[in-house]
Write a protein that holds these residues in place. Sequence first.
Motif, PDB file in Angstrom:
ATOM      1  N   ILE A  96      35.618  33.505  29.974  1.00 47.31           N
ATOM      2  CA  ILE A  96      37.028  33.872  29.924  1.00 47.31           C
ATOM      3  C   ILE A  96      37.518  34.297  31.302  1.00 47.31           C
ATOM      4  CG2 ILE A  96      37.064  34.495  27.476  1.00 47.31           C
ATOM      5  CD1 ILE A  96      36.794  37.379  28.191  1.00 47.31           C
ATOM      6  N   LYS A  97      38.822  34.162  31.505  1.00 47.31           N
ATOM      7  CA  LYS A  97      39.446  34.526  32.778  1.00 47.31           C
ATOM      8  C   LYS A  97      39.562  36.036  32.905  1.00 47.31           C
ATOM      9  CE  LYS A  97      42.236  30.367  32.815  1.00 47.31           C
ATOM     10  NZ  LYS A  97      43.603  29.828  32.766  1.00 47.31           N
ATOM     11  N   VAL A  98      39.692  36.488  34.135  1.00 47.30           N
ATOM     12  CA  VAL A  98      39.740  37.922  34.412  1.00 47.30           C
ATOM     13  C   VAL A  98      40.881  38.606  33.661  1.00 47.30           C
ATOM     14  CG1 VAL A  98      41.130  37.805  36.531  1.00 47.30           C
ATOM     15  CG2 VAL A  98      39.458  39.649  36.242  1.00 47.30           C
ATOM     16  N   LEU A 149      35.198  51.132  38.267  1.00 46.61           N
ATOM     17  CA  LEU A 149      36.055  50.717  37.164  1.00 46.61           C
ATOM     18  C   LEU A 149      35.245  50.782  35.876  1.00 46.61           C
ATOM     19  CD1 LEU A 149      37.662  47.525  38.750  1.00 46.61           C
ATOM     20  CD2 LEU A 149      38.680  49.787  38.569  1.00 46.61           C
ATOM     21  N   VAL A 150      35.882  51.200  34.806  1.00 44.66           N
ATOM     22  CA  VAL A 150      35.220  51.220  33.507  1.00 44.66           C
ATOM     23  C   VAL A 150      35.783  50.073  32.686  1.00 44.66           C
ATOM     24  CG1 VAL A 150      34.814  52.535  31.395  1.00 44.66           C
ATOM     25  CG2 VAL A 150      34.869  53.709  33.599  1.00 44.66           C
ATOM     26  N   VAL A 151      34.899  49.185  32.272  1.00 41.18           N
ATOM     27  CA  VAL A 151      35.278  48.025  31.467  1.00 41.18           C
ATOM     28  C   VAL A 151      34.387  47.965  30.231  1.00 41.18           C
ATOM     29  CG1 VAL A 151      36.101  46.716  33.469  1.00 41.18           C
ATOM     30  CG2 VAL A 151      33.728  46.463  32.731  1.00 41.18           C
ATOM     31  N   GLU A 192      30.445  51.139  33.586  1.00 37.61           N
ATOM     32  CA  GLU A 192      31.045  51.422  34.886  1.00 37.61           C
ATOM     33  C   GLU A 192      30.566  50.377  35.889  1.00 37.61           C
ATOM     34  OE1 GLU A 192      32.011  55.363  37.028  1.00 37.61           O
ATOM     35  OE2 GLU A 192      30.038  54.747  37.765  1.00 37.61           O
ATOM     36  N   VAL A 193      31.513  49.692  36.485  1.00 30.05           N
ATOM     37  CA  VAL A 193      31.226  48.688  37.508  1.00 30.05           C
ATOM     38  C   VAL A 193      31.809  49.224  38.808  1.00 30.05           C
ATOM     39  CG1 VAL A 193      31.605  46.308  38.236  1.00 30.05           C
ATOM     40  CG2 VAL A 193      31.399  46.836  35.807  1.00 30.05           C
ATOM     41  N   VAL A 194      31.008  49.289  39.851  1.00 26.79           N
ATOM     42  CA  VAL A 194      31.491  49.754  41.147  1.00 26.79           C
ATOM     43  C   VAL A 194      31.767  48.529  42.005  1.00 26.79           C
ATOM     44  CG1 VAL A 194      31.010  51.144  43.187  1.00 26.79           C
ATOM     45  CG2 VAL A 194      30.184  51.890  40.944  1.00 26.79           C
ATOM     46  N   TYR A 225      32.896  42.263  30.164  1.00 29.20           N
ATOM     47  CA  TYR A 225      32.281  42.013  31.468  1.00 29.20           C
ATOM     48  C   TYR A 225      31.333  40.818  31.405  1.00 29.20           C
ATOM     49  CZ  TYR A 225      29.656  42.826  35.772  1.00 29.20           C
ATOM     50  OH  TYR A 225      29.063  42.675  36.990  1.00 29.20           O
ATOM     51  N   ASN A 226      30.504  40.778  30.388  1.00 27.89           N
ATOM     52  CA  ASN A 226      29.555  39.670  30.255  1.00 27.89           C
ATOM     53  C   ASN A 226      30.258  38.336  30.058  1.00 27.89           C
ATOM     54  OD1 ASN A 226      27.165  41.068  30.675  1.00 27.89           O
ATOM     55  ND2 ASN A 226      27.032  41.694  28.541  1.00 27.89           N
TER      56      ASN A 226
END
Length: 79
Positions: A40-42, A25-27, A11-13, A32-33
């Motif tokens: 890599i691009k978003v 958001l849950v990724v 979970e990234v806030v 994410y790393n």
Amino acid sequence: MNMKNINVPLEVVCRCRICDRKIPLVVDFNDYNLFIAGIIKVQDAFPYLLPAERELFLTETCGECWDEMFREFEDGSDY
């Protein structure tokens, strides 16, 4: 969001720099790393997120604030 593409959930806030709203958001941890490292691009890291959610990572702007900022260009006449 398609959770089947997430092996190790993280979970990234994200915080909108305009309205200060916090959006969790849950990724995938590995995605994410790779994104944070610039490997890599978003859009390649998080294809399971909505475009507005990916924009948070790039500009720290939520979808609502983004739409408000560019509302005057919606009809295309100001280009």
